[in-house]
Design a protein around this motif. Structure first.
Motif, short mmCIF file in Angstrom:
data_model
loop_
_atom_site.label_atom_id
_atom_site.label_comp_id
_atom_site.label_asym_id
_atom_site.label_seq_id
_atom_site.Cartn_x
_atom_site.Cartn_y
_atom_site.Cartn_z
N ASP A 157 1.51 17.40 -37.60
CA ASP A 157 2.61 16.99 -38.48
C ASP A 157 3.66 16.21 -37.71
OD1 ASP A 157 1.49 18.66 -40.60
OD2 ASP A 157 2.27 20.34 -39.45
N VAL A 158 3.80 16.55 -36.42
CA VAL A 158 4.74 15.87 -35.54
C VAL A 158 3.98 15.44 -34.29
CG1 VAL A 158 6.85 16.08 -34.17
CG2 VAL A 158 6.70 17.25 -36.37
N LEU A 159 4.05 14.16 -33.98
CA LEU A 159 3.36 13.59 -32.83
C LEU A 159 4.40 13.15 -31.81
CD1 LEU A 159 0.59 12.78 -31.71
CD2 LEU A 159 0.79 10.63 -32.97
N ILE A 160 4.36 13.77 -30.65
CA ILE A 160 5.39 13.51 -29.64
C ILE A 160 4.79 12.70 -28.49
CG2 ILE A 160 6.94 14.55 -27.95
CD1 ILE A 160 7.21 16.91 -29.89
N LEU A 161 5.36 11.53 -28.26
CA LEU A 161 4.94 10.65 -27.17
C LEU A 161 5.87 10.93 -26.00
CD1 LEU A 161 2.87 8.50 -26.56
CD2 LEU A 161 4.42 6.78 -27.48
N ASN A 162 5.36 11.71 -25.04
CA ASN A 162 6.19 12.17 -23.92
C ASN A 162 5.98 11.30 -22.67
OD1 ASN A 162 8.02 13.98 -22.72
ND2 ASN A 162 6.37 15.21 -21.87
N LYS A 163 6.90 11.42 -21.72
CA LYS A 163 6.88 10.67 -20.47
C LYS A 163 7.02 9.17 -20.70
CE LYS A 163 3.98 14.21 -18.30
NZ LYS A 163 2.81 14.50 -17.45
N CYS A 164 7.82 8.82 -21.69
CA CYS A 164 8.00 7.41 -22.04
C CYS A 164 8.70 6.61 -20.95
CB CYS A 164 8.81 7.31 -23.35
SG CYS A 164 7.88 7.85 -24.80
N ASP A 165 9.37 7.30 -20.05
CA ASP A 165 10.07 6.60 -18.97
C ASP A 165 9.11 6.06 -17.92
OD1 ASP A 165 9.54 9.37 -18.47
OD2 ASP A 165 10.79 9.26 -16.66
N LEU A 166 7.84 6.47 -17.99
CA LEU A 166 6.87 6.07 -16.97
C LEU A 166 6.03 4.86 -17.36
CD1 LEU A 166 5.61 9.61 -15.83
CD2 LEU A 166 7.47 8.23 -14.87
N VAL A 167 6.27 4.33 -18.56
CA VAL A 167 5.51 3.16 -19.00
C VAL A 167 6.47 2.09 -19.53
CG1 VAL A 167 3.44 4.49 -19.54
CG2 VAL A 167 5.15 4.12 -21.30
N SER A 168 5.98 0.87 -19.60
CA SER A 168 6.82 -0.24 -20.06
C SER A 168 6.99 -0.21 -21.57
CB SER A 168 6.19 -1.58 -19.65
OG SER A 168 4.98 -1.79 -20.36
N ALA A 169 7.97 -0.96 -22.05
CA ALA A 169 8.23 -1.03 -23.49
C ALA A 169 7.02 -1.61 -24.22
CB ALA A 169 9.46 -1.88 -23.76
N GLU A 170 6.36 -2.60 -23.60
CA GLU A 170 5.18 -3.21 -24.22
C GLU A 170 4.04 -2.21 -24.33
OE1 GLU A 170 6.86 -4.44 -21.69
OE2 GLU A 170 7.88 -6.15 -22.65
N GLU A 171 3.84 -1.42 -23.28
CA GLU A 171 2.77 -0.41 -23.30
C GLU A 171 3.05 0.66 -24.35
OE1 GLU A 171 3.01 0.64 -19.18
OE2 GLU A 171 1.14 -0.37 -18.71
N LEU A 172 4.32 1.02 -24.49
CA LEU A 172 4.69 2.01 -25.49
C LEU A 172 4.40 1.51 -26.90
CD1 LEU A 172 8.07 3.66 -24.37
CD2 LEU A 172 5.87 4.78 -24.72
N GLU A 173 4.74 0.25 -27.14
CA GLU A 173 4.49 -0.32 -28.46
C GLU A 173 2.99 -0.35 -28.77
OE1 GLU A 173 6.53 -1.18 -30.81
OE2 GLU A 173 8.37 -0.79 -29.69
N ARG A 174 2.21 -0.72 -27.80
CA ARG A 174 0.75 -0.76 -27.98
C ARG A 174 0.21 0.63 -28.26
NH1 ARG A 174 -3.75 -1.08 -23.37
NH2 ARG A 174 -5.59 -1.36 -24.67
N LEU A 175 0.65 1.61 -27.50
CA LEU A 175 0.18 2.98 -27.67
C LEU A 175 0.59 3.53 -29.03
CD1 LEU A 175 -1.22 5.47 -26.65
CD2 LEU A 175 0.81 6.05 -25.29
#
Length: 245
Positions: A179-197
């Motif tokens: 019900d809730v999906l948490i994308l953790n450790k976001c500080d370790l990847v780039s903004a572009e990689e986060l958007e793709r993921l």
């Protein structure tokens, strides 16, 4: 019992940050009396200060239930049923937070709260209501794990020799059923990689609330008493029906 105790289940692959998040929630839960069920205390390593006297939490307020080693969705199912029933009957807790193992799938855990176990004579629907299913994803290692092509057995993380699950399949199962999906450790990847993921995660799970976090820092209201779990909806899902079969 007139009031059913809400339950949140935390899932996520090994190293995703579930325990760090759980510690943060326990430190910021305000006046809620929370019972915590973990798979193995020695491995989970819950913050010792939380169990002692730090952050205003004492042993009398918190009940930590240590289950034996194994996968919470299969070998521990009986333990889980019995412990949840016992905790519910104590009458002194407001909430139950379950951290499942990194290799467990959410569906069997959710099913534990949905029907009468005739063999044990335990019906958790009388005492509890499943409130939220949370899956934590490691933004930094997701692609490494997903594209590895490895099995849990090859990584020596399997329940036993008959556990033939692939890491990628497990990740998908955990993501698809939440019900809730948490994308953790976001500080370790780039903004572009986060958007793709995020685009990939949205394709796999379009209905869950997606939250970005760093170091597991999250407002407890995002995963406690959300009321997001919908039994009628999930009980008609392909994964739920397949597991029942």
């Amino acid at each position: 019992m007139t009031k059913k105790i809400p339950v949140t289940v935390l899932s996520g692959y090994l190293g995703s940050g579930k325990t760090t998040m759980m510690n943060h929630v326990l430190q910021n839960k305000k006046d809620l009396r929370v019972a915590v069920i973990v798979n193995d205390m020695s491995e989970i390593n819950i913050d010792a200060e939380l169990i002692a006297n730090g952050s205003g939490i004492s042993r009398t307020e918190e009940k930590f239930v240590e289950l034996s080693n194994g996968c919470i969705c299969c070998t521990l199912r009986e333990d889980l049923l019995q412990e949840v029933e016992r905790l519910s009957k104590l009458g002194n807790i407001d909430y139950i937070l379950i951290e499942s193992t990194g290799i467990s799938e959410p569906i069997p855990v959710a099913q534990t709260f949905s029907y009468l176990d005739e063999e044990l004579g335990i019906d958790l629907t009388k005492f509890c209501r499943l409130d939220t299913l949370v899956t934590v994803v490691d933004a930094h290692r997701f692609w490494h794990d997903f594209q590895s092509g490895e099995s849990l057995l090859e990584r020596k993380e399997a329940v036993g020799e008959l556990d033939e699950r692939d890491v990628a399949d497990l990740l998908i199962d955990q993501i698809e059923f939440c019900d809730v999906l948490i994308l953790n450790k976001c500080d370790l990847v780039s903004a572009e990689e986060l958007e793709r993921l995020e685009r990939i995660l949205r394709a796999l799970q379009p209905e869950a609330k997606l939250i970005r976090t760093t170091n597991g820092v999250i407002d407890p209201v995002e995963i406690l008493n959300t009321g997001r779990f919908d039994f009628e909806r999930v009980s008609e899902s392909a994964g739920w029906l397949k597991e029942l079969e």
